[in-house]
Design a protein around this motif. Sequence first.
Motif, PDB file in Angstrom:
ATOM      1  N   GLU A 174     113.388 -33.321 -32.907  1.00 21.81           N
ATOM      2  CA  GLU A 174     113.314 -32.945 -31.491  1.00 21.81           C
ATOM      3  C   GLU A 174     112.041 -32.223 -31.076  1.00 21.81           C
ATOM      4  O   GLU A 174     111.774 -32.074 -29.890  1.00 21.81           O
ATOM      5  N   ARG A 175     111.250 -31.675 -32.001  1.00 25.52           N
ATOM      6  CA  ARG A 175     109.992 -31.001 -31.677  1.00 25.52           C
ATOM      7  C   ARG A 175     110.177 -29.729 -30.839  1.00 25.52           C
ATOM      8  O   ARG A 175     109.259 -29.315 -30.138  1.00 25.52           O
ATOM      9  N   LYS A 176     111.329 -29.102 -30.884  1.00 22.15           N
ATOM     10  CA  LYS A 176     111.546 -27.863 -30.135  1.00 22.15           C
ATOM     11  C   LYS A 176     111.370 -26.673 -31.087  1.00 22.15           C
ATOM     12  O   LYS A 176     112.316 -25.995 -31.481  1.00 22.15           O
ATOM     13  N   TYR A 177     110.109 -26.405 -31.417  1.00 22.87           N
ATOM     14  CA  TYR A 177     109.812 -25.441 -32.472  1.00 22.87           C
ATOM     15  C   TYR A 177     109.964 -23.995 -32.025  1.00 22.87           C
ATOM     16  O   TYR A 177     109.982 -23.090 -32.856  1.00 22.87           O
ATOM     17  N   PHE A 178     110.082 -23.763 -30.707  1.00 26.52           N
ATOM     18  CA  PHE A 178     110.299 -22.401 -30.221  1.00 26.52           C
ATOM     19  C   PHE A 178     111.644 -21.855 -30.684  1.00 26.52           C
ATOM     20  O   PHE A 178     111.878 -20.647 -30.646  1.00 26.52           O
ATOM     21  N   ARG A 179     112.531 -22.728 -31.117  1.00 25.68           N
ATOM     22  CA  ARG A 179     113.844 -22.294 -31.595  1.00 25.68           C
ATOM     23  C   ARG A 179     113.773 -21.620 -32.963  1.00 25.68           C
ATOM     24  O   ARG A 179     114.706 -20.932 -33.368  1.00 25.68           O
ATOM     25  N   TYR A 180     112.688 -21.812 -33.655  1.00 24.80           N
ATOM     26  CA  TYR A 180     112.610 -21.369 -35.044  1.00 24.80           C
ATOM     27  C   TYR A 180     111.744 -20.115 -35.160  1.00 24.80           C
ATOM     28  O   TYR A 180     110.778 -19.923 -34.434  1.00 24.80           O
ATOM     29  N   SER A 181     112.132 -19.269 -36.094  1.00 22.01           N
ATOM     30  CA  SER A 181     111.437 -17.993 -36.268  1.00 22.01           C
ATOM     31  C   SER A 181     110.064 -18.200 -36.895  1.00 22.01           C
ATOM     32  O   SER A 181     109.769 -19.254 -37.473  1.00 22.01           O
ATOM     33  N   VAL A 182     109.229 -17.173 -36.794  1.00 15.88           N
ATOM     34  CA  VAL A 182     107.918 -17.202 -37.438  1.00 15.88           C
ATOM     35  C   VAL A 182     108.080 -17.433 -38.936  1.00 15.88           C
ATOM     36  O   VAL A 182     107.365 -18.240 -39.540  1.00 15.88           O
ATOM     37  N   ALA A 183     109.026 -16.734 -39.563  1.00 21.11           N
ATOM     38  CA  ALA A 183     109.229 -16.875 -41.009  1.00 21.11           C
ATOM     39  C   ALA A 183     109.616 -18.299 -41.385  1.00 21.11           C
ATOM     40  O   ALA A 183     109.146 -18.837 -42.401  1.00 21.11           O
ATOM     41  N   GLN A 184     110.476 -18.933 -40.586  1.00 21.54           N
ATOM     42  CA  GLN A 184     110.874 -20.303 -40.873  1.00 21.54           C
ATOM     43  C   GLN A 184     109.676 -21.246 -40.813  1.00 21.54           C
ATOM     44  O   GLN A 184     109.479 -22.077 -41.699  1.00 21.54           O
TER      45      GLN A 184
END
Length: 416
Positions: A174-184
């Motif tokens: 989906e390319r919605k990377y804002f959902r993921y934390s910096v660490a991830q």
Amino acid sequence: MRLLNTHSIELQDFIGSSVPKYSILSHTWGEQEVSFADFSKCKNEGSERFKKIENACIMARLQDSDWIWIDTCCIDKSSSAELSEAINSMYRWYEMSTDCLVYLEDVKKEALQLVWLSQFSRSRWFTRGWTLQELLAPDHVTFFDRDWAQLGTKHMFVDEISTITGIPPLAVRERKYFRYSVAQKMSWASGRQTTRMEDRAYCLFGLFDINMSLLYGEGENAFIRLQYKILKSSTDESIFAWASNDTRPGTNIFLARSPAYFAGSGDIIRELQSKPYCDRSPYSRTNLGLQFEIRRLAADGNDCLTQPTTFPSLKAYDLFAPICCRRDSLPGTLLVLFFKQWTNSARRTIAYRVHMDKLENIQVVSNASQKDLVCKALYINDKFIFYSPRIGPDDPVWVDGIKKPVASHSGLTRGY
């Protein structure tokens, strides 16, 4: 932006809204790549080195693309300004492409799918730093083997790609990377390599929406600068959730030296609900370094948290602080960092991170109140952490399990 015409095999410059629709090539570099400087010569001589470019143009034409961008020949690397613009724009260029053609020179499509899928999973392409954004940024990604036989698309191989890279299937799809934390996101790059040390940071600009100057020769400081840039625009404290058994001098710092430190952080998510633990003042940059507040819990571990059986004795540390993130599988917890302090020859009180080889969790108590916490201000520089009290004169501080007034605890002084 410089593009290559897939029919005439000629380079042409475009600016702003004049950029046409284009395909883009993703590949791993070999020793005989055609650069911008020798493009015309190799083309006119019909050099064997030119075959990859010609075949990429053929495949782009089959995708109805009149233009293609290829990193080896479309950037004049003798111009530092052009190279900087390209690296800072590269994620967006891949994102805006109509399709991304991935050339896997170490994969041969066999009759048995099981055979070439095994080669696919071991391809060098999945180990390089720059190819992370080339996988994630475009919506349409098509894989080709060394003979340019089509293997399939990114959406066909979501599960296989997730297994190979550790990137969640939803992120691949989906390319919605804002959902993921910096660490991830850092963990996705943790196992990848780059030829230049600085590129371990530069290849992550797009994933974190960062623009930064290039300083080849700065070494590991490039990744430190990247983290400072992230902190300037983000409140995601999972950037501190890394672990390393690196024992080199100067490793006891608050920021990681490379993405490899985040190898075990793929399941760390942001936690914004645990107030007052996550109630902080904004970060700021000072002459002592980056300043931010933490909530220092009582050192006897009784007021605000309960200790799992594997939790180390809190009394062994001078300062410990929860950060607002947790393991995805452990709701109701926060990760905690540990610090020791010492006074150097100039009688400056300095803290440094300890227990760095793993991350510990605390079980938070939902009814903990503001008065149960001691607010500290940290000043981070490249090697050590200076800290100072941010509490009233009548408030207690817990030291080695004993409650003391602030005035009697001379160790908690500001470093200069």
